[in-house]
Design a protein around this motif. Structure first.
Motif, PDB file in Angstrom:
ATOM      1  N   ILE A  47       0.800  -1.056   0.102  1.00  0.00           N
ATOM      2  CA  ILE A  47       0.218   0.175  -0.004  1.00  0.00           C
ATOM      3  C   ILE A  47       1.035   1.213   0.057  1.00  0.00           C
ATOM      4  O   ILE A  47       1.835   1.265   0.844  1.00  0.00           O
ATOM      5  CB  ILE A  47      -0.813   0.261   1.048  1.00  0.00           C
ATOM      6  CG1 ILE A  47      -1.742  -1.264   1.418  1.00  0.00           C
ATOM      7  CG2 ILE A  47      -1.763   1.208   1.378  1.00  0.00           C
ATOM      8  CD1 ILE A  47      -2.464  -1.455   2.674  1.00  0.00           C
ATOM      9  N   PRO A  48       0.648   2.160  -0.864  1.00  0.00           N
ATOM     10  CA  PRO A  48       1.444   3.590  -0.741  1.00  0.00           C
ATOM     11  C   PRO A  48       1.506   4.080   0.563  1.00  0.00           C
ATOM     12  O   PRO A  48       0.512   4.062   1.348  1.00  0.00           O
ATOM     13  CB  PRO A  48       0.438   4.561  -1.600  1.00  0.00           C
ATOM     14  CG  PRO A  48      -0.213   3.589  -2.714  1.00  0.00           C
ATOM     15  CD  PRO A  48      -0.557   2.321  -1.818  1.00  0.00           C
ATOM     16  N   THR A  49       2.699   4.502   0.949  1.00  0.00           N
ATOM     17  CA  THR A  49       2.924   5.045   2.307  1.00  0.00           C
ATOM     18  C   THR A  49       1.760   5.928   2.988  1.00  0.00           C
ATOM     19  O   THR A  49       1.330   5.934   3.916  1.00  0.00           O
ATOM     20  CB  THR A  49       4.091   5.694   2.499  1.00  0.00           C
ATOM     21  OG1 THR A  49       5.388   4.891   1.969  1.00  0.00           O
ATOM     22  CG2 THR A  49       4.459   6.068   3.952  1.00  0.00           C
ATOM     23  N   GLU A  50       1.476   6.734   2.189  1.00  0.00           N
ATOM     24  CA  GLU A  50       0.508   7.992   2.649  1.00  0.00           C
ATOM     25  C   GLU A  50      -0.889   7.265   2.904  1.00  0.00           C
ATOM     26  O   GLU A  50      -2.012   8.030   3.145  1.00  0.00           O
ATOM     27  CB  GLU A  50       0.540   9.283   1.677  1.00  0.00           C
ATOM     28  CG  GLU A  50      -0.013   8.910   0.326  1.00  0.00           C
ATOM     29  CD  GLU A  50       1.031   8.234  -0.718  1.00  0.00           C
ATOM     30  OE1 GLU A  50       0.697   8.057  -1.897  1.00  0.00           O
ATOM     31  OE2 GLU A  50       2.159   7.926  -0.076  1.00  0.00           O
ATOM     32  N   LYS A  51      -1.244   6.194   2.227  1.00  0.00           N
ATOM     33  CA  LYS A  51      -2.450   5.447   2.342  1.00  0.00           C
ATOM     34  C   LYS A  51      -2.611   4.144   3.283  1.00  0.00           C
ATOM     35  O   LYS A  51      -3.576   3.583   3.222  1.00  0.00           O
ATOM     36  CB  LYS A  51      -2.941   5.166   0.908  1.00  0.00           C
ATOM     37  CG  LYS A  51      -3.049   5.952  -0.235  1.00  0.00           C
ATOM     38  CD  LYS A  51      -3.985   7.221   0.307  1.00  0.00           C
ATOM     39  CE  LYS A  51      -4.242   8.293  -1.161  1.00  0.00           C
ATOM     40  NZ  LYS A  51      -5.167   9.287  -0.664  1.00  0.00           N
ATOM     41  N   ARG A  52      -1.580   4.147   4.192  1.00  0.00           N
ATOM     42  CA  ARG A  52      -1.727   3.054   4.951  1.00  0.00           C
ATOM     43  C   ARG A  52      -2.556   3.079   6.165  1.00  0.00           C
ATOM     44  O   ARG A  52      -2.900   2.044   7.030  1.00  0.00           O
ATOM     45  CB  ARG A  52      -0.277   2.589   5.357  1.00  0.00           C
ATOM     46  CG  ARG A  52       0.555   2.030   4.307  1.00  0.00           C
ATOM     47  CD  ARG A  52       1.973   1.744   4.556  1.00  0.00           C
ATOM     48  NE  ARG A  52       2.963   1.374   3.516  1.00  0.00           N
ATOM     49  CZ  ARG A  52       4.041   0.960   3.323  1.00  0.00           C
ATOM     50  NH1 ARG A  52       4.703   1.016   4.455  1.00  0.00           N
ATOM     51  NH2 ARG A  52       4.637   0.536   2.217  1.00  0.00           N
ATOM     52  N   GLY A  53      -3.034   4.214   6.339  1.00  0.00           N
ATOM     53  CA  GLY A  53      -4.002   4.496   7.582  1.00  0.00           C
ATOM     54  C   GLY A  53      -3.450   3.886   9.033  1.00  0.00           C
ATOM     55  O   GLY A  53      -2.254   4.092   9.326  1.00  0.00           O
ATOM     56  N   ILE A  54      -4.278   3.246   9.641  1.00  0.00           N
ATOM     57  CA  ILE A  54      -3.955   2.733  11.059  1.00  0.00           C
ATOM     58  C   ILE A  54      -2.634   1.540  10.935  1.00  0.00           C
ATOM     59  O   ILE A  54      -2.143   1.067  12.092  1.00  0.00           O
ATOM     60  CB  ILE A  54      -5.017   1.907  11.692  1.00  0.00           C
ATOM     61  CG1 ILE A  54      -5.547   0.604  10.955  1.00  0.00           C
ATOM     62  CG2 ILE A  54      -6.112   3.035  12.129  1.00  0.00           C
ATOM     63  CD1 ILE A  54      -6.483  -0.034  11.838  1.00  0.00           C
ATOM     64  N   LEU A  55      -2.268   0.991   9.702  1.00  0.00           N
ATOM     65  CA  LEU A  55      -1.021   0.203   9.592  1.00  0.00           C
ATOM     66  C   LEU A  55       0.121   1.189   9.258  1.00  0.00           C
ATOM     67  O   LEU A  55       1.170   0.508   9.251  1.00  0.00           O
ATOM     68  CB  LEU A  55      -1.343  -0.605   8.428  1.00  0.00           C
ATOM     69  CG  LEU A  55      -2.463  -1.588   8.726  1.00  0.00           C
ATOM     70  CD1 LEU A  55      -2.704  -2.496   7.083  1.00  0.00           C
ATOM     71  CD2 LEU A  55      -2.265  -2.678   9.688  1.00  0.00           C
ATOM     72  N   SER A  56       0.107   2.473   9.345  1.00  0.00           N
ATOM     73  CA  SER A  56       1.239   3.188   9.257  1.00  0.00           C
ATOM     74  C   SER A  56       2.169   3.125  10.355  1.00  0.00           C
ATOM     75  O   SER A  56       2.025   2.426  11.290  1.00  0.00           O
ATOM     76  CB  SER A  56       0.843   4.623   9.033  1.00  0.00           C
ATOM     77  OG  SER A  56      -0.078   5.150   8.107  1.00  0.00           O
ATOM     78  N   ARG A  57       3.439   3.851  10.562  1.00  0.00           N
ATOM     79  CA  ARG A  57       4.294   3.426  11.396  1.00  0.00           C
ATOM     80  C   ARG A  57       3.807   4.307  12.786  1.00  0.00           C
ATOM     81  O   ARG A  57       3.039   5.414  12.585  1.00  0.00           O
ATOM     82  CB  ARG A  57       5.552   4.273  11.069  1.00  0.00           C
ATOM     83  CG  ARG A  57       6.603   4.204  12.254  1.00  0.00           C
ATOM     84  CD  ARG A  57       7.826   4.864  11.870  1.00  0.00           C
ATOM     85  NE  ARG A  57       8.320   4.283  10.754  1.00  0.00           N
ATOM     86  CZ  ARG A  57       9.289   3.070  10.708  1.00  0.00           C
ATOM     87  NH1 ARG A  57       9.792   2.751  12.068  1.00  0.00           N
ATOM     88  NH2 ARG A  57       9.839   2.640   9.808  1.00  0.00           N
ATOM     89  N   LEU A  58       3.848   3.802  13.713  1.00  0.00           N
ATOM     90  CA  LEU A  58       3.071   4.304  15.151  1.00  0.00           C
ATOM     91  C   LEU A  58       3.591   5.711  15.510  1.00  0.00           C
ATOM     92  O   LEU A  58       4.847   5.765  15.611  1.00  0.00           O
ATOM     93  CB  LEU A  58       3.221   3.379  16.472  1.00  0.00           C
ATOM     94  CG  LEU A  58       2.453   3.632  17.384  1.00  0.00           C
ATOM     95  CD1 LEU A  58       0.907   3.678  17.120  1.00  0.00           C
ATOM     96  CD2 LEU A  58       2.558   2.785  18.660  1.00  0.00           C
ATOM     97  N   SER A  59       2.645   6.568  15.496  1.00  0.00           N
ATOM     98  CA  SER A  59       3.123   8.182  15.952  1.00  0.00           C
ATOM     99  C   SER A  59       2.099   8.495  16.902  1.00  0.00           C
ATOM    100  O   SER A  59       1.120   7.793  17.472  1.00  0.00           O
ATOM    101  CB  SER A  59       2.772   8.922  14.725  1.00  0.00           C
ATOM    102  OG  SER A  59       1.367   9.112  14.366  1.00  0.00           O
TER     103      SER A  59
END
Length: 335
Positions: free
Chosen positions: A307-319
């Motif tokens: 998935i494109p990084t900007e579209k990963r939603g809750i699967l993105s790197r935790l912040s």
């Protein structure tokens, strides 16, 4: 009947670099011989029991501590009563100095009651002790706990934290089981237990293999660590450990710490929530959810790699922002 005989690995001359790079990442118990043998409290105990107690009294406060008291006939094993409706001991609270005096008096009894002070914060009950008896392997922000008792036996249980247990006085025997043996340990109730964590209902000293047949397999995987005063044991999170105090006066200092960040919550809370939401589903659905957990939580592969990084939603790197979003979602969902 297999007797646990596999020894825990031993290391000598451990420093903070060896511990952080070699011991902790391996996720295996390790005995660190003579790690705290230089502590003044260890040296006092090696001289005499009276000198050890006098050393403790120089720091002791009258802060209240929690005490387990059991009759002589339990043979030091703190456990449930016959139908698991209660326990075979009493929980009490009392001033630390008074409990210490009672423990000292029990040393002269032929068949004393079981007495056990567990997990008391040293800065509260022995202020200054932690400055004169320092570990040095981990952050100085980790507060030590003291455990004091006579010859008692704590059934196998686990902690969710990293743990370094330092034998100060008396000999201790730890019998450890890997997390994967949970299915063979006949674990008691999660929410009704002696000291906050579920315990194994199988007896290490007198196993009943007719009642607990799978316990024989657990014993094949057990590791044994015998500690002398001055030795320390590293116990990774979720490793089960039965603890036997082998002398009439035993003192242990331990350090618990977790690798969680301020962004995350407790994995134990996630387990309880999973029991609520998944544990009662039909078997086929539970197995399906197991696959989803394996994919999204336990796989070493990134489930959002495609998935494109900007579209990963809750699967993105935790912040911090994402953590707040997830927690707010869970609060609304649970309520």
């Amino acid at each position: 009947m297999p007797t646990p005989s596999n020894p825990v690995r031993e290391c000598f001359a451990v420093d903070s670099d060896i511990f952080s790079s070699n011991i902790a990442p391996a996720y295996q118990p390790v005995i660190m011989r003579n790690l705290v043998s230089h502590w003044p409290v260890v040296q006092a105990g090696l001289k005499s029991r009276d000198e050890l107690l006098e050393y403790l009294k120089t720091y002791a406060t009258n802060d209240f501590v929690k005490v387990f008291l059991g009759p002589p006939n339990i043979n030091g094993r703190f456990f449930y009563n016959h139908d698991l409706s209660g326990f075979n001991f009493e929980r009490r609270e009392g001033p630390f100095k008074d409990v210490l005096e009672r423990l000292a008096a029990s040393q002269h009894q032929q068949r004393p009651p079981a007495i056990y002070i567990g997990a008391s914060k040293i800065p509260n009950v022995l202020p200054g002790f932690e400055r004169d008896n320092t570990l040095g392997l981990i952050s100085g922000d980790v507060q030590p706990n003291i455990w004091i008792g006579n010859a008692v036996n704590i059934p196998a249980h686990f902690d969710t934290s990293e743990n370094i247990a330092c034998a100060v006085a008396g000999r201790r025997r730890f019998t450890l089981f890997p997390p994967g043996q949970i299915k063979n340990l006949y674990v008691g109730p999660i929410d009704h237990n002696p000291a906050g964590q579920p315990i194994s209902l199988a007896s290490l000293q007198e196993p009943d293999l007719e009642r607990h047949p799978r316990y024989e397999e657990a014993l094949k995987h057990a590791l044994v660590a015998d500690l002398e005063p001055g030795d320390a044991l590293y116990i990774p999170p979720l490793w089960w450990h039965n603890v036997e105090s082998l002398d009439s006066l035993n003192i242990l200092v331990n350090y618990w710490w977790e690798n969680l960040t301020e962004l995350t919550g407790s994995p134990k809370h996630a387990l309880i929530h999973s029991i609520l939401t998944i544990g009662h589903l039909p078997p086929e659905q539970r197995r399906a959810w197991q696959e989803y957990f394996e994919h999204y939580v336990f796989s070493e592969d990134n489930p959002a790699e495609h998935i494109p990084t900007e579209k990963r939603g809750i699967l993105s790197r935790l912040s911090p922002a994402l953590a707040r979003q997830l927690k707010n979602y869970l609060k609304q969902a649970v309520s």
